[in-house]
Design a protein around this motif. Structure first.
Motif, PDB file in Angstrom:
ATOM      1  N   MET A 190       0.314  22.996 -19.661  1.00 17.26           N
ATOM      2  CA  MET A 190      -0.788  23.906 -19.933  1.00 17.26           C
ATOM      3  C   MET A 190      -0.250  25.335 -19.888  1.00 17.26           C
ATOM      4  O   MET A 190       0.569  25.646 -19.015  1.00 17.26           O
ATOM      5  N   TYR A 191      -0.699  26.161 -20.811  1.00 13.77           N
ATOM      6  CA  TYR A 191      -0.076  27.467 -21.025  1.00 13.77           C
ATOM      7  C   TYR A 191      -1.116  28.561 -21.205  1.00 13.77           C
ATOM      8  O   TYR A 191      -2.242  28.320 -21.634  1.00 13.77           O
ATOM      9  N   TRP A 192      -0.649  29.774 -20.922  1.00 14.37           N
ATOM     10  CA  TRP A 192      -1.382  30.984 -21.273  1.00 14.37           C
ATOM     11  C   TRP A 192      -0.501  31.824 -22.194  1.00 14.37           C
ATOM     12  O   TRP A 192       0.689  32.031 -21.930  1.00 14.37           O
ATOM     13  N   PHE A 193      -1.119  32.293 -23.255  1.00 22.38           N
ATOM     14  CA  PHE A 193      -0.522  33.253 -24.172  1.00 22.38           C
ATOM     15  C   PHE A 193      -1.435  34.467 -24.230  1.00 22.38           C
ATOM     16  O   PHE A 193      -2.578  34.416 -23.771  1.00 22.38           O
ATOM     17  N   ARG A 194      -0.943  35.531 -24.811  1.00 20.65           N
ATOM     18  CA  ARG A 194      -1.786  36.698 -25.038  1.00 20.65           C
ATOM     19  C   ARG A 194      -1.385  37.373 -26.336  1.00 20.65           C
ATOM     20  O   ARG A 194      -0.240  37.255 -26.781  1.00 20.65           O
ATOM     21  N   GLN A 195      -2.341  38.059 -26.901  1.00 19.95           N
ATOM     22  CA  GLN A 195      -2.088  38.778 -28.148  1.00 19.95           C
ATOM     23  C   GLN A 195      -2.758  40.134 -28.096  1.00 19.95           C
ATOM     24  O   GLN A 195      -3.988  40.229 -28.022  1.00 19.95           O
ATOM     25  N   ALA A 196      -1.933  41.153 -28.114  1.00 24.53           N
ATOM     26  CA  ALA A 196      -2.433  42.520 -28.137  1.00 24.53           C
ATOM     27  C   ALA A 196      -2.655  42.942 -29.585  1.00 24.53           C
ATOM     28  O   ALA A 196      -2.042  42.374 -30.499  1.00 24.53           O
ATOM     29  N   PRO A 197      -3.500  43.936 -29.819  1.00 23.49           N
ATOM     30  CA  PRO A 197      -3.760  44.385 -31.190  1.00 23.49           C
ATOM     31  C   PRO A 197      -2.477  44.773 -31.916  1.00 23.49           C
ATOM     32  O   PRO A 197      -1.659  45.525 -31.388  1.00 23.49           O
ATOM     33  N   GLY A 198      -2.294  44.209 -33.100  1.00 25.84           N
ATOM     34  CA  GLY A 198      -1.134  44.539 -33.904  1.00 25.84           C
ATOM     35  C   GLY A 198       0.162  43.875 -33.490  1.00 25.84           C
ATOM     36  O   GLY A 198       1.220  44.158 -34.061  1.00 25.84           O
ATOM     37  N   LYS A 199       0.075  42.994 -32.500  1.00 35.01           N
ATOM     38  CA  LYS A 199       1.292  42.321 -32.014  1.00 35.01           C
ATOM     39  C   LYS A 199       1.168  40.814 -32.174  1.00 35.01           C
ATOM     40  O   LYS A 199       0.080  40.273 -32.351  1.00 35.01           O
ATOM     41  N   GLU A 200       2.311  40.150 -32.096  1.00 38.59           N
ATOM     42  CA  GLU A 200       2.314  38.704 -32.161  1.00 38.59           C
ATOM     43  C   GLU A 200       1.816  38.097 -30.845  1.00 38.59           C
ATOM     44  O   GLU A 200       1.904  38.727 -29.795  1.00 38.59           O
ATOM     45  N   ARG A 201       1.338  36.882 -30.949  1.00 41.32           N
ATOM     46  CA  ARG A 201       0.924  36.169 -29.746  1.00 41.32           C
ATOM     47  C   ARG A 201       2.177  35.833 -28.933  1.00 41.32           C
ATOM     48  O   ARG A 201       3.151  35.298 -29.466  1.00 41.32           O
ATOM     49  N   GLU A 202       2.119  36.135 -27.642  1.00 41.35           N
ATOM     50  CA  GLU A 202       3.296  35.931 -26.805  1.00 41.35           C
ATOM     51  C   GLU A 202       2.987  35.062 -25.595  1.00 41.35           C
ATOM     52  O   GLU A 202       1.868  35.053 -25.076  1.00 41.35           O
ATOM     53  N   PHE A 203       4.012  34.362 -25.159  1.00 40.95           N
ATOM     54  CA  PHE A 203       3.914  33.499 -23.988  1.00 40.95           C
ATOM     55  C   PHE A 203       3.725  34.331 -22.727  1.00 40.95           C
ATOM     56  O   PHE A 203       4.365  35.367 -22.550  1.00 40.95           O
ATOM     57  N   VAL A 204       2.861  33.850 -21.838  1.00 38.53           N
ATOM     58  CA  VAL A 204       2.631  34.509 -20.557  1.00 38.53           C
ATOM     59  C   VAL A 204       3.089  33.615 -19.408  1.00 38.53           C
ATOM     60  O   VAL A 204       3.868  34.028 -18.558  1.00 38.53           O
ATOM     61  N   ALA A 205       2.572  32.379 -19.379  1.00 37.61           N
ATOM     62  CA  ALA A 205       2.903  31.470 -18.280  1.00 37.61           C
ATOM     63  C   ALA A 205       2.633  30.035 -18.720  1.00 37.61           C
ATOM     64  O   ALA A 205       1.808  29.794 -19.593  1.00 37.61           O
ATOM     65  N   GLY A 206       3.352  29.105 -18.080  1.00 42.13           N
ATOM     66  CA  GLY A 206       3.157  27.698 -18.374  1.00 42.13           C
ATOM     67  C   GLY A 206       3.353  26.859 -17.127  1.00 42.13           C
ATOM     68  O   GLY A 206       4.083  27.254 -16.200  1.00 42.13           O
TER      69      GLY A 206
END
Length: 127
Positions: free
Chosen positions: A33-49
């Motif tokens: 199970m994972y968390w990603f995040r995506q800031a405006p204008g940026k690619e979705r990035e890995f946060v934690a798994g």
């Protein structure tokens, strides 16, 4: 199958938030199970798994020491993954997404084989 993420909000720098994601519709106990995040204008990035157990937990360098991922497998039909976020910074502002995969990755990209994604919950950190 449904992944519902919630817990986002508007906070000030230095504050804390806890995100939750409830995965239902099947038993995801053997899924990472994972968390990603995506800031405006940026690619979705890995946060934690996190794997089935706490033996497999991974963080992006940018959140190490501030964020903690955990999961609750107590119910067969609902698996919950949490993201405790402390010492929040303006650069943590993003839409946060949860995802599940049959595999456990230490630093995945969003293009990997994630079976399901949640709808996202927005986190805004003001300075």
């Amino acid at each position: 199958v449904q992944l519902q993420a919630f817990g986002g909000g508007l906070v000030q720098a230095g504050d804390s938030l806890r995100l939750s994601c409830a995965a239902s519709g099947r038993n995801f106990i053997n899924y990472g199970m994972y968390w990603f995040r995506q800031a405006p204008g940026k690619e979705r990035e890995f946060v934690a798994g996190i794997g089935r157990t706490t033996s497999f937990i991974y963080y992006a360098d940018s959140v190490k020491g501030r964020f903690t991922i955990s999961r609750d497998n107590a119910k067969n039909t609902v698996n919950i993954v949490y993201l405790q976020m402390n010492s929040l910074r303006p650069e943590d502002t993003a839409v946060y997404y949860c995802a599940v995969s049959r595999n456990v990755y230490s630093s995945p990209k969003a293009t990997y084989d994630f079976a399901y994604w949640g709808q996202g919950t927005e986190v805004t950190v003001s300075s």
